[in-house]
Design a protein around this motif. Structure first.
Motif, PDB file in Angstrom:
ATOM      1  N   ILE A 206       0.917  -1.302  -0.091  1.00 51.85           N
ATOM      2  CA  ILE A 206       0.179   0.071  -0.034  1.00 51.85           C
ATOM      3  C   ILE A 206       0.872   1.175  -0.031  1.00 51.85           C
ATOM      4  N   VAL A 207       0.621   2.185  -0.932  1.00 51.59           N
ATOM      5  CA  VAL A 207       1.494   3.406  -0.815  1.00 51.59           C
ATOM      6  C   VAL A 207       1.255   4.212   0.440  1.00 51.59           C
ATOM      7  N   THR A 208       2.415   4.599   1.116  1.00 53.02           N
ATOM      8  CA  THR A 208       2.127   5.118   2.562  1.00 53.02           C
ATOM      9  C   THR A 208       1.392   6.310   2.169  1.00 53.02           C
ATOM     10  N   ALA A 209       0.248   6.262   3.099  1.00 50.78           N
ATOM     11  CA  ALA A 209      -0.572   7.452   3.163  1.00 50.78           C
ATOM     12  C   ALA A 209      -1.712   7.882   2.151  1.00 50.78           C
ATOM     13  N   ASN A 210      -1.854   6.590   1.280  1.00 51.43           N
ATOM     14  CA  ASN A 210      -2.536   6.584   0.242  1.00 51.43           C
ATOM     15  C   ASN A 210      -2.815   8.257  -0.695  1.00 51.43           C
ATOM     16  N   GLY A 217       3.611  11.307  -4.896  1.00 54.51           N
ATOM     17  CA  GLY A 217       2.993   9.938  -4.791  1.00 54.51           C
ATOM     18  C   GLY A 217       3.631   9.025  -5.586  1.00 54.51           C
ATOM     19  N   LEU A 218       3.793   9.220  -6.799  1.00 54.77           N
ATOM     20  CA  LEU A 218       4.680   7.995  -7.515  1.00 54.77           C
ATOM     21  C   LEU A 218       5.879   7.889  -6.943  1.00 54.77           C
ATOM     22  N   THR A 219       6.751   8.992  -6.446  1.00 51.43           N
ATOM     23  CA  THR A 219       7.955   8.526  -5.731  1.00 51.43           C
ATOM     24  C   THR A 219       7.867   7.668  -4.535  1.00 51.43           C
ATOM     25  N   THR A 220       6.860   7.825  -3.722  1.00 48.20           N
ATOM     26  CA  THR A 220       6.391   6.934  -2.892  1.00 48.20           C
ATOM     27  C   THR A 220       6.141   5.697  -3.252  1.00 48.20           C
ATOM     28  N   ALA A 221       5.330   5.525  -4.172  1.00 50.09           N
ATOM     29  CA  ALA A 221       4.879   4.330  -4.913  1.00 50.09           C
ATOM     30  C   ALA A 221       6.328   3.455  -5.350  1.00 50.09           C
ATOM     31  N   SER A 306      -8.459   6.395  -7.179  1.00 48.16           N
ATOM     32  CA  SER A 306      -7.500   5.349  -6.681  1.00 48.16           C
ATOM     33  C   SER A 306      -6.337   5.054  -8.006  1.00 48.16           C
ATOM     34  N   TRP A 307      -5.203   4.761  -7.818  1.00 47.01           N
ATOM     35  CA  TRP A 307      -4.564   4.314  -8.759  1.00 47.01           C
ATOM     36  C   TRP A 307      -3.409   3.111  -8.399  1.00 47.01           C
ATOM     37  N   TYR A 308      -2.842   2.692  -9.292  1.00 48.64           N
ATOM     38  CA  TYR A 308      -2.173   1.391  -9.329  1.00 48.64           C
ATOM     39  C   TYR A 308      -0.824   1.434 -10.061  1.00 48.64           C
ATOM     40  N   SER A 381      -2.748   2.965  -4.224  1.00 42.06           N
ATOM     41  CA  SER A 381      -3.370   3.963  -3.367  1.00 42.06           C
ATOM     42  C   SER A 381      -4.760   4.253  -3.831  1.00 42.06           C
ATOM     43  N   ASN A 382      -5.425   4.620  -2.691  1.00 41.70           N
ATOM     44  CA  ASN A 382      -7.038   4.962  -3.011  1.00 41.70           C
ATOM     45  C   ASN A 382      -7.074   6.476  -3.239  1.00 41.70           C
ATOM     46  N   GLY A 383      -6.039   7.034  -3.092  1.00 44.41           N
ATOM     47  CA  GLY A 383      -6.032   8.322  -3.548  1.00 44.41           C
ATOM     48  C   GLY A 383      -6.723   9.468  -2.436  1.00 44.41           C
ATOM     49  N   THR A 384      -6.887   9.174  -1.421  1.00 44.90           N
ATOM     50  CA  THR A 384      -7.780   9.697  -0.684  1.00 44.90           C
ATOM     51  C   THR A 384      -6.654  10.710   0.403  1.00 44.90           C
ATOM     52  N   GLY A 385      -5.527  10.307   0.726  1.00 47.22           N
ATOM     53  CA  GLY A 385      -4.627  10.900   1.459  1.00 47.22           C
ATOM     54  C   GLY A 385      -4.648  10.649   2.899  1.00 47.22           C
ATOM     55  N   SER A 386      -5.174   9.374   3.294  1.00 47.72           N
ATOM     56  CA  SER A 386      -5.528   8.994   4.372  1.00 47.72           C
ATOM     57  C   SER A 386      -5.282   7.548   4.664  1.00 47.72           C
TER      58      SER A 386
END
Length: 386
Positions: A206-210, A217-221, A306-308, A381-386
């Motif tokens: 799971i991408v940290t912190a969605n 975000g991509l860097t984290t993924a 959401s993105w994968y 990531s579900n993209g919600t930031g939570s």
């Protein structure tokens, strides 16, 4: 009534659907706002309503239909035309899943062997070599048969002067393709976003912190995906990765990957002004974008955010496999053979329909199945930031 100066005239033999309507309707000369046209339209409508209500005999309508002026006027009332089919997106799933083949409908096993690849240990003089441990993993699925029929009456095809029913086989083929795409999306996505069993904290995918889709975000993924190791603790080589997004994130994804530069704060300081690094966009060389239009349909919550990120299914161990029955690996289209014989012999055209009902029947059959495989090959990531 004299309409020869207002509309085109054909004799009964020439009053074909192609000439009368030309697939998109012929227009009456003089326009629809002329008094003559309105009077003619009123008379035609009254005649048509009278026959339908039973006040007038049917032959009145039949006689009127043979006259050139009423044929053209009736065509203008209907103003018939066939709209184009929807334009569909290219096949998506082959970019993120391995294609498999199975022999029958029984459950098939897919085995993965783990271990035996740990870094070698030093062996002291006259000492025994240490034993390595090897384990296996098993994934199972079975293919299932899917299909549908499209039956139509013989009369429907006879009346189909706009060829509206001629593309039924193509529609069945499209239905089979949509079924594949929906099936694959259902594998890795749930109603609230990424599948909660496959993308889970226990799988470290799971991408940290969605985060929402962004460069950060991509860097984290990438960091999460690159941190995956095999059972021996060895790093896993990923190669190219595929970014799967819903249509709502298509522009965001392409803007990120097609940017010429990325501004980064890795040079120190607060990341503003002279503290920023300007680097060439390395993402466009390592990431491919795939837009999955089924994501917001499957994921009714968070489907548009959401993105994968999936590893290339052709390199190493894929995240999922979609299997097809051997010998039946593409949708199969059928048309019911005529069960009648002409008196006196002769071939019966399938378009003549069934003996009992004159029905014309098309069918599509498609056999496929699939399973999620290695969770180390994807993050989400579900993209919600939570």
């Amino acid at each position: 009534m004299q309409l020869l100066d207002l509309i085109e005239t054909y004799n009964a033999q020439d009053a074909t659907a192609e000439r009368l309507y030309a697939r998109e309707g012929r227009r009456v000369r003089g326009g629809r706002n002329t008094p003559q046209y309105k009077q003619s339209l009123l008379e035609a409508a009254r005649l048509y309503e009278g026959v339908l209500s039973g006040r007038l005999p049917g032959h009145r309508l039949a006689e009127a239909m043979t006259t050139s002026d009423f044929s053209l006027l009736f065509g203008d009332i209907i103003d018939r035309q066939m709209l184009a089919s929807y334009q569909h997106m290219p096949v998506m799933w082959q970019s993120i899943a391995k294609r498999g083949r199975v022999r029958d409908f029984r459950t098939v096993d897919r085995f993965a062997v783990n271990g035996g690849e740990a870094v070698l240990s030093e062996v002291k003089e006259a000492s025994e070599y240490p034993a390595a441990s090897v384990s296996d993993a098993r994934y199972q699925y079975q293919v299932k048969k899917y299909g549908k029929r499209l039956p139509f009456s013989w009369e429907s095809f006879i009346n189909d002067d706009l060829d509206a029913l001629r593309d039924m086989p193509q529609r069945l083929a499209n239905s089979a393709r949509f079924s594949e795409e929906r099936f694959v999306t259902d594998l890795f996505a749930g109603t609230t976003g990424p599948d909660g069993t496959f993308f889970a904290s226990g799988n470290n995918n799971i991408v940290t912190a969605n985060p929402a889709l962004s460069v950060a975000g991509l860097t984290t993924a990438f960091t999460v995906l690159a941190a995956q190791v095999d059972t021996d603790g060895n790093p896993i080589y990923l190669g190219n990765v595929i970014l799967v997004v819903p249509p709502a994130l298509k522009i965001t994804a392409n803007n990120i990957l097609n940017a010429t530069e990325i501004l980064a704060a890795d040079g120190g300081g607060d990341g503003t002004g002279n503290n920023q690094l300007r680097v060439a966009n390395w993402l466009k060389n390592d990431v491919s974008v795939v837009v999955d239009p089924w994501l917001p349909i499957v994921s009714t919550t968070n489907g548009n955010t959401s993105w994968y990120l999936f590893a290339d299914p052709n390199v190493g161990r894929p995240a999922m496999e979609i299997g097809f029955l051997s010998g039946h690996e593409t949708p199969e289209l059928f048309m019911k053979s005529p069960n009648a014989t002409r008196v006196g012999g002769g071939t019966v055209d399938p378009m003549d329909g069934d003996f009992d009902t004159d029905a014309i029947d098309h069918k599509v059959r498609h056999v496929f199945g699939g399973v999620l495989l290695d969770p180390k090959s994807g993050v989400a990531s579900n993209g919600t930031g939570s």
